[in-house]
Write a protein that holds these residues in place. Structure first.
Motif, PDB file in Angstrom:
ATOM      1  N   LEU A   1       0.871  -0.973   0.002  1.00 29.72           N
ATOM      2  CA  LEU A   1      -0.031  -0.095   0.167  1.00 29.72           C
ATOM      3  C   LEU A   1       0.758   1.263   0.143  1.00 29.72           C
ATOM      4  N   ARG A   2       0.200   2.347  -0.731  1.00 31.04           N
ATOM      5  CA  ARG A   2       1.271   3.639  -0.786  1.00 31.04           C
ATOM      6  C   ARG A   2       0.386   4.591  -0.158  1.00 31.04           C
ATOM      7  N   PRO A   3       0.604   5.903   0.357  1.00 31.79           N
ATOM      8  CA  PRO A   3      -0.106   6.875   0.465  1.00 31.79           C
ATOM      9  C   PRO A   3      -1.063   7.188  -0.371  1.00 31.79           C
ATOM     10  N   GLY A   4      -2.424   7.463  -0.007  1.00 34.60           N
ATOM     11  CA  GLY A   4      -3.402   7.668  -0.916  1.00 34.60           C
ATOM     12  C   GLY A   4      -4.192   6.521  -1.356  1.00 34.60           C
ATOM     13  N   ASP A   5      -3.668   5.327  -1.056  1.00 34.66           N
ATOM     14  CA  ASP A   5      -4.476   3.991  -1.302  1.00 34.66           C
ATOM     15  C   ASP A   5      -5.635   3.935  -0.354  1.00 34.66           C
ATOM     16  N   GLU A   6      -6.621   3.090  -0.693  1.00 30.20           N
ATOM     17  CA  GLU A   6      -7.331   2.450   0.496  1.00 30.20           C
ATOM     18  C   GLU A   6      -7.302   1.072   0.437  1.00 30.20           C
ATOM     19  N   LEU A   7      -7.449   0.530   1.698  1.00 30.79           N
ATOM     20  CA  LEU A   7      -7.730  -0.816   2.183  1.00 30.79           C
ATOM     21  C   LEU A   7      -9.094  -1.146   2.610  1.00 30.79           C
ATOM     22  N   LEU A   8      -9.539  -2.400   1.856  1.00 33.84           N
ATOM     23  CA  LEU A   8     -10.941  -2.718   2.223  1.00 33.84           C
ATOM     24  C   LEU A   8     -10.985  -3.999   2.748  1.00 33.84           C
ATOM     25  N   SER A   9     -11.873  -4.156   3.722  1.00 37.79           N
ATOM     26  CA  SER A   9     -12.212  -5.524   4.254  1.00 37.79           C
ATOM     27  C   SER A   9     -13.742  -5.817   3.944  1.00 37.79           C
TER      28      SER A   9
ATOM     29  N   SER B   1       0.817   3.341  12.133  1.00 29.86           N
ATOM     30  CA  SER B   1      -0.158   2.865  11.714  1.00 29.86           C
ATOM     31  C   SER B   1      -0.533   3.064  10.138  1.00 29.86           C
ATOM     32  N   LEU B   2      -1.014   2.423   9.459  1.00 31.26           N
ATOM     33  CA  LEU B   2      -1.525   2.709   7.889  1.00 31.26           C
ATOM     34  C   LEU B   2      -1.919   4.089   7.871  1.00 31.26           C
ATOM     35  N   ALA B   3      -3.051   4.460   8.905  1.00 29.29           N
ATOM     36  CA  ALA B   3      -3.485   5.754   8.595  1.00 29.29           C
ATOM     37  C   ALA B   3      -2.538   7.018   8.928  1.00 29.29           C
ATOM     38  N   GLU B   4      -1.456   6.728   9.661  1.00 27.29           N
ATOM     39  CA  GLU B   4      -0.343   7.537   9.635  1.00 27.29           C
ATOM     40  C   GLU B   4       0.190   8.086   8.423  1.00 27.29           C
ATOM     41  N   TYR B   5       0.163   7.146   7.545  1.00 26.64           N
ATOM     42  CA  TYR B   5       0.989   7.131   6.175  1.00 26.64           C
ATOM     43  C   TYR B   5      -0.163   7.570   5.193  1.00 26.64           C
ATOM     44  N   GLY B   6      -1.390   8.093   5.410  1.00 24.86           N
ATOM     45  CA  GLY B   6      -2.123   8.535   4.713  1.00 24.86           C
ATOM     46  C   GLY B   6      -3.104   7.464   3.752  1.00 24.86           C
ATOM     47  N   ILE B   7      -3.076   6.303   4.624  1.00 22.89           N
ATOM     48  CA  ILE B   7      -3.769   4.953   3.729  1.00 22.89           C
ATOM     49  C   ILE B   7      -5.033   4.908   4.534  1.00 22.89           C
ATOM     50  N   THR B   8      -6.267   5.122   3.697  1.00 20.34           N
ATOM     51  CA  THR B   8      -7.300   4.950   4.299  1.00 20.34           C
ATOM     52  C   THR B   8      -7.897   3.478   4.248  1.00 20.34           C
ATOM     53  N   TYR B   9      -9.095   3.418   5.080  1.00 22.91           N
ATOM     54  CA  TYR B   9      -9.679   1.964   5.380  1.00 22.91           C
ATOM     55  C   TYR B   9     -11.331   2.178   5.136  1.00 22.91           C
TER      56      TYR B   9
END
Length: 428
Positions: free
Chosen positions: A106-114, A135-143
């Motif tokens: 994952l890279r900043p700006g990406d989104e993770l989906l469960s 956390s991923l959130a600190e790197y700008g990765i949304t969930y």
């Protein structure tokens, strides 16, 4: 005659166990058939990759040209039918393996989906659902998550709406974690991956395979998963691996994980195996048989406890897709008595009494019972659960079927001793 009387099991508890076993002969035969198929799959991978005595020696320092490490990773890739694999003692646990797979792909700006609802508790801080450093959130990765429907089925319409241009990785947790939802079969995981790939073909589908390896004759990587991830102190370590985790998948996903584990420019080329390789190889070789014993223990537990009025997930008749058995005990006293019985059945620390504690990564006190040769190994006889209503216990493991059987009987004995079982004469 009760052969376990001198092991603390009274006649009434033993008889109840024998009654439960009378229903399980055909199911146990089917488990053995799957174990044989998986055993041959592992054996063939080891033979095809020319595992030799030299593969067991290990390396120190940088670990350059570690033939044993490189061969083991080819063995894992062949067993899981993937392009590549990363199998390292430097991966400390299942949560670390999952975090590594996510953070590297994952890279900043990406989104993770469960698309299967809430992930396991320890992943909440990895993702940033609960704030945590790094956390991923600190790197700008949304969930984003889509919950399962009340009947446990996938919310396909909700998933369709949730997938968009920023969705980069989809994480699918096979096992239930601290929930009572159904564990996902490999077939259902394949259907879900196919649905998602039809919406966005370039999305990476990662499966948290913990507790599911070798339960079926296929793995999620056989039905479209780009990565399958797990811990070596669960099923694939066979109770022998002292530490470690694995990521098996596409070459790109595995290389990304290797560069994150070590360093850009180094990747898989470094990472000494030290003295871990013999137990990692032998544990993987034994894993299908060890997993079969643990699976029999889980089914036995449901067939013992459910007729006594304790709801079980899966129930005693359902098909099985991981080694975990959830039992609703209904009280803190019941949860503690059950775990006490599992601890008293342990070969290591069988004389201690487990107590609830504030375990890192969880939102409630957790009680854990595990007297294991490998600390924290949950392919060994173990049980745990959060001390909160409705007081589910999650039982798993047992290096042999006979030990799993004894552990479950000992848990029921402790429940009976504390007056928490109404009557062992209850029938279906």
């Amino acid at each position: 005659m009760n052969p376990l009387f001198n092991m603390g099991i009274d006649d009434a508890v033993y008889a109840k166990g024998e009654e439960a076993l009378g229903r399980l002969e055909e199911r146990f035969r089917q488990i053995d058939r799957i174990a044989e198929q998986n055993q041959m799959k592992v054996l063939k991978a080891m033979q095809d990759n020319h595992v030799s005595e030299a593969c067991l020696y290990g390396t120190t320092g940088y670990g350059y040209s570690d033939i044993g490490r490189e061969t083991l990773e080819r063995v894992y890739a062949d067993v899981f039918h993937t392009e590549d694999a990363l199998v390292r003692p430097q991966i400390t646990c299942g949560t670390h393996a999952l975090a590594l797979a996510l953070m590297s792909n994952l890279r900043p700006g990406d989104e993770l989906l469960s698309p299967v609802g809430k992930p396991y508790d320890t992943l909440e801080e990895v993702i940033g659902i609960r704030p945590s450093r790094g956390s991923l959130a600190e790197y700008g990765i949304t969930y984003r998550q889509v919950n399962l429907l009340p009947d446990g089925s996938f919310d396909y319409e909700g998933i369709r709406k949730a997938v968009h241009e920023k969705t980069r990785v989809v994480t699918i947790q096979r096992s239930k974690g601290y929930q009572t939802r159904p564990t996902l079969s490999v077939a259902r995981i394949g259907e879900l991956i196919s649905f998602i790939k039809n919406i966005k073909p370039d999305v990476i589908c990662m499966v948290d395979n913990c507790y599911g390896e070798f339960v079926e004759d296929r793995e999620p990587s056989d039905v479209g998963a780009d990565m399958v991830v797990g811990s070596l102190i669960k099923n694939p370590g066979g109770g022998l691996a002292p530490i470690g985790g694995y990521i098996a998948g596409t070459k790109e996903c595995v290389e990304n994980a290797a560069y994150r584990l070590t360093s850009p420019g180094l990747g898989k080329e470094v990472g000494a195996s030290l003295t871990a390789l013999p137990s990692m190889y032998q544990g993987f070789f034994l894993a299908p048989t060890v997993t079969a014993g643990a699976l029999k223990g889980a089914i036995f537990a449901a067939n013992l406890y459910e007729p006594l009025g304790f709801p079980c997930v899966p129930d005693r008749n359902e098909s099985r897709h991981d080694i975990i058995q959830a039992i609703t005990l209904g009280s803190a006293e019941g949860l503690q008595a059950f775990c006490r019985g599992i601890q008293f059945a342990a070969p290591v620390d069988g004389f201690v009494t487990p107590e609830p504690w504030d375990m890192p990564g969880y939102d409630a006190k957790v009680i854990m019972a595990a007297g294991a040769f490998v600390s924290g190994s949950s392919i060994e006889l173990s049980a745990d659960g959060p001390l909160k209503p409705p007081y589910h216990v999650y039982f798993q493991g047992g290096l042999t079927w006979f030990h799993a059987k004894y552990g479950i009987l000992r848990s029921l004995q402790e429940m009976k001793n504390d007056g928490l079982v109404k009557s062992l004469s209850q029938t279906d």
